[in-house]
Design a protein around this motif. Structure first.
Motif, PDB file in Angstrom:
ATOM      1  N   SER A 262       0.832  -1.206   0.000  1.00 14.83           N
ATOM      2  CA  SER A 262       0.000   0.000   0.000  1.00 14.83           C
ATOM      3  C   SER A 262       0.864   1.252   0.000  1.00 14.83           C
ATOM      4  CB  SER A 262      -0.933   0.002   1.211  1.00 14.83           C
ATOM      5  OG  SER A 262      -0.202   0.085   2.413  1.00 14.83           O
ATOM      6  N   GLY A 263       1.988   1.218   0.744  1.00 18.17           N
ATOM      7  CA  GLY A 263       2.890   2.365   0.748  1.00 18.17           C
ATOM      8  C   GLY A 263       3.480   2.635  -0.619  1.00 18.17           C
ATOM      9  N   LEU A 264       3.827   1.571  -1.331  1.00 14.16           N
ATOM     10  CA  LEU A 264       4.364   1.739  -2.682  1.00 14.16           C
ATOM     11  C   LEU A 264       3.284   2.264  -3.627  1.00 14.16           C
ATOM     12  CD1 LEU A 264       7.019   1.396  -4.192  1.00 14.16           C
ATOM     13  CD2 LEU A 264       6.300  -0.911  -4.841  1.00 14.16           C
ATOM     14  N   GLY A 265       2.043   1.840  -3.419  1.00 13.40           N
ATOM     15  CA  GLY A 265       0.933   2.368  -4.217  1.00 13.40           C
ATOM     16  C   GLY A 265       0.745   3.857  -3.993  1.00 13.40           C
ATOM     17  N   PHE A 266       0.793   4.288  -2.728  1.00 11.66           N
ATOM     18  CA  PHE A 266       0.734   5.712  -2.415  1.00 11.66           C
ATOM     19  C   PHE A 266       1.881   6.440  -3.102  1.00 11.66           C
ATOM     20  CE2 PHE A 266      -2.573   4.856   0.406  1.00 11.66           C
ATOM     21  CZ  PHE A 266      -2.955   5.969   1.149  1.00 11.66           C
ATOM     22  N   GLY A 267       3.086   5.855  -3.021  1.00 11.92           N
ATOM     23  CA  GLY A 267       4.258   6.497  -3.584  1.00 11.92           C
ATOM     24  C   GLY A 267       4.203   6.640  -5.096  1.00 11.92           C
ATOM     25  N   PHE A 268       3.763   5.587  -5.773  1.00  8.81           N
ATOM     26  CA  PHE A 268       3.667   5.644  -7.232  1.00  8.81           C
ATOM     27  C   PHE A 268       2.757   6.786  -7.678  1.00  8.81           C
ATOM     28  CE2 PHE A 268       5.263   1.215  -8.138  1.00  8.81           C
ATOM     29  CZ  PHE A 268       6.163   1.609  -9.100  1.00  8.81           C
ATOM     30  N   MET A 269       1.581   6.876  -7.072  1.00 11.04           N
ATOM     31  CA  MET A 269       0.637   7.900  -7.490  1.00 11.04           C
ATOM     32  C   MET A 269       1.131   9.293  -7.114  1.00 11.04           C
ATOM     33  SD  MET A 269      -2.064   8.224  -9.221  1.00 11.04           S
ATOM     34  CE  MET A 269      -2.643   6.528  -9.288  1.00 11.04           C
ATOM     35  N   SER A 270       1.720   9.414  -5.918  1.00  9.80           N
ATOM     36  CA  SER A 270       2.260  10.705  -5.499  1.00  9.80           C
ATOM     37  C   SER A 270       3.389  11.152  -6.432  1.00  9.80           C
ATOM     38  CB  SER A 270       2.782  10.599  -4.058  1.00  9.80           C
ATOM     39  OG  SER A 270       3.402  11.795  -3.657  1.00  9.80           O
ATOM     40  N   GLY A 271       4.280  10.222  -6.764  1.00  6.35           N
ATOM     41  CA  GLY A 271       5.380  10.548  -7.658  1.00  6.35           C
ATOM     42  C   GLY A 271       4.915  10.936  -9.047  1.00  6.35           C
ATOM     43  N   ALA A 272       3.903  10.218  -9.537  1.00 10.04           N
ATOM     44  CA  ALA A 272       3.387  10.514 -10.879  1.00 10.04           C
ATOM     45  C   ALA A 272       2.831  11.930 -10.953  1.00 10.04           C
ATOM     46  CB  ALA A 272       2.316   9.496 -11.259  1.00 10.04           C
ATOM     47  N   PHE A 273       2.051  12.325  -9.953  1.00  8.11           N
ATOM     48  CA  PHE A 273       1.474  13.663  -9.968  1.00  8.11           C
ATOM     49  C   PHE A 273       2.512  14.737  -9.672  1.00  8.11           C
ATOM     50  CE2 PHE A 273      -2.562  11.574 -10.096  1.00  8.11           C
ATOM     51  CZ  PHE A 273      -3.446  12.505 -10.614  1.00  8.11           C
ATOM     52  N   SER A 274       3.586  14.378  -8.989  1.00  6.19           N
ATOM     53  CA  SER A 274       4.616  15.360  -8.648  1.00  6.19           C
ATOM     54  C   SER A 274       5.477  15.731  -9.845  1.00  6.19           C
ATOM     55  CB  SER A 274       5.510  14.818  -7.525  1.00  6.19           C
ATOM     56  OG  SER A 274       4.776  14.595  -6.357  1.00  6.19           O
ATOM     57  N   VAL A 275       5.753  14.762 -10.708  1.00  9.73           N
ATOM     58  CA  VAL A 275       6.806  14.981 -11.704  1.00  9.73           C
ATOM     59  C   VAL A 275       6.328  14.876 -13.148  1.00  9.73           C
ATOM     60  CG1 VAL A 275       7.633  12.604 -12.049  1.00  9.73           C
ATOM     61  CG2 VAL A 275       9.284  14.498 -11.957  1.00  9.73           C
ATOM     62  N   VAL A 276       5.078  14.474 -13.380  1.00 13.02           N
ATOM     63  CA  VAL A 276       4.641  14.234 -14.759  1.00 13.02           C
ATOM     64  C   VAL A 276       4.688  15.505 -15.601  1.00 13.02           C
ATOM     65  CG1 VAL A 276       2.183  14.540 -14.199  1.00 13.02           C
ATOM     66  CG2 VAL A 276       2.859  13.188 -16.194  1.00 13.02           C
ATOM     67  N   ASN A 277       4.261  16.647 -15.045  1.00 15.53           N
ATOM     68  CA  ASN A 277       4.301  17.895 -15.818  1.00 15.53           C
ATOM     69  C   ASN A 277       5.734  18.372 -16.045  1.00 15.53           C
ATOM     70  OD1 ASN A 277       1.504  18.118 -16.061  1.00 15.53           O
ATOM     71  ND2 ASN A 277       1.298  19.194 -14.122  1.00 15.53           N
ATOM     72  N   ILE A 278       6.586  18.126 -15.063  1.00 15.88           N
ATOM     73  CA  ILE A 278       7.992  18.504 -15.199  1.00 15.88           C
ATOM     74  C   ILE A 278       8.656  17.683 -16.302  1.00 15.88           C
ATOM     75  CG2 ILE A 278      10.222  18.546 -14.018  1.00 15.88           C
ATOM     76  CD1 ILE A 278       8.672  19.031 -11.418  1.00 15.88           C
ATOM     77  N   LEU A 279       8.355  16.380 -16.329  1.00  9.16           N
ATOM     78  CA  LEU A 279       8.914  15.536 -17.383  1.00  9.16           C
ATOM     79  C   LEU A 279       8.399  15.949 -18.755  1.00  9.16           C
ATOM     80  CD1 LEU A 279       8.741  12.003 -15.710  1.00  9.16           C
ATOM     81  CD2 LEU A 279      10.768  13.408 -16.099  1.00  9.16           C
TER      82      LEU A 279
END
Length: 258
Positions: free
Chosen positions: A121-138
């Protein structure tokens, strides 16, 4: 050059998490389901915080710089508190789900242990958090444009990638410590997870002084990693056995639910 920046930052941000997913989760359908559910819970927390943020901005004075800065701080704090609230709600849901799976299972042990649930569950939280954090930057990294052409830092994309990697791994560690604290009713440990999450989130206000935000974040990452390791039942002895490939039961892929 832009393609190299895009792929390099993508692999920095998501490489460790993807490797963990492929080696410890992808082969187990039940773990994949719980990971996706964890990502969904994080997404719901983001939706609620975004709604409150939108309403707050609309009723605030947009010409007041101090008020807008205060709203930004309020939004960060609210988002963290909602994420941890939904982490607790997900823990409660998983406890009920695990009891149901045990009742349906013909075996005497749970199909998946609470420690595995915490990790997944922690990795699931992390994946989604990371995606929203960096997708526009990428998306911006593919160009057109040159970073730092007007005197700004040239390390913007690289620093964002390393911060995203830290956040993803921290969510995994926070999940393990949080679930263990809830199991043992150590509410001070739950508070420590929330406070450390708040600190890491507020450190981003130090940008573009990236050293001031990245160095403390990675110190917290190391400390939370050690804490999560011991919360998951780790010790120096089985760490040595794991690194020398002599204790396969210690590896999550072959971990027996307890």
């Amino acid at each position: 050059m832009t393609a190299a920046v895009f792929f390099g930052c993508t692999f920095i941000a998501f490489g460790p998490a993807i490797a963990l997913f492929l080696f410890t989760i992808a082969r187990e359908p039940l773990r994949v389901i719980f990971l996706i559910a964890g990502a969904f819970f994080w997404l719901v927390s983001l939706l609620l915080s975004s709604l409150v943020w939108f309403i707050s901005v609309q009723i605030s004075n947009k010409d007041s710089a101090a008020q807008q800065k205060g709203l930004l701080i309020f939004g960060v704090v609210l988002s963290v508190l909602l994420q941890e609230t939904f982490r607790f709600a997900y823990y409660k849901l998983l406890k009920k789900a695990n009891e149901g799976l045990l009742a349906l299972s013909q075996e005497e042990t749970m199909p998946i242990s609470i420690r595995q649930l915490a990790y997944v569950s922690g990795l699931g939280f992390g994946f989604m958090s990371g995606a929203f954090s960096v997708v526009n930057i990428l998306a911006d990294s593919v160009g057109p444009g040159t970073v730092g052409i007007h005197g700004d830092s040239q390390h913007y994309f690289l620093s964002s990638a390393f911060m995203t990697m830290a956040i993803i791994l921290l969510h995994m560690f926070w999940g393990v410590v949080f679930f263990d604290a809830c199991e043992k009713q150590r509410w001070w440990a739950v508070a420590a997870v929330v406070i450390s999450h708040l600190i890491v989130s507020c450190l981003t206000f130090q940008n573009p002084e990236y050293v001031a935000s990245l160095v403390p974040t990675y110190v917290i990452l190391f400390l939370m990693g050690v804490w999560a390791f011991y919360s998951a039942g780790g010790s120096l002895r089985n760490l040595k056995l794991c690194l020398t490939c002599k204790d396969k039961d210690f590896l999550l892929a072959n971990h027996r639910p307890r």
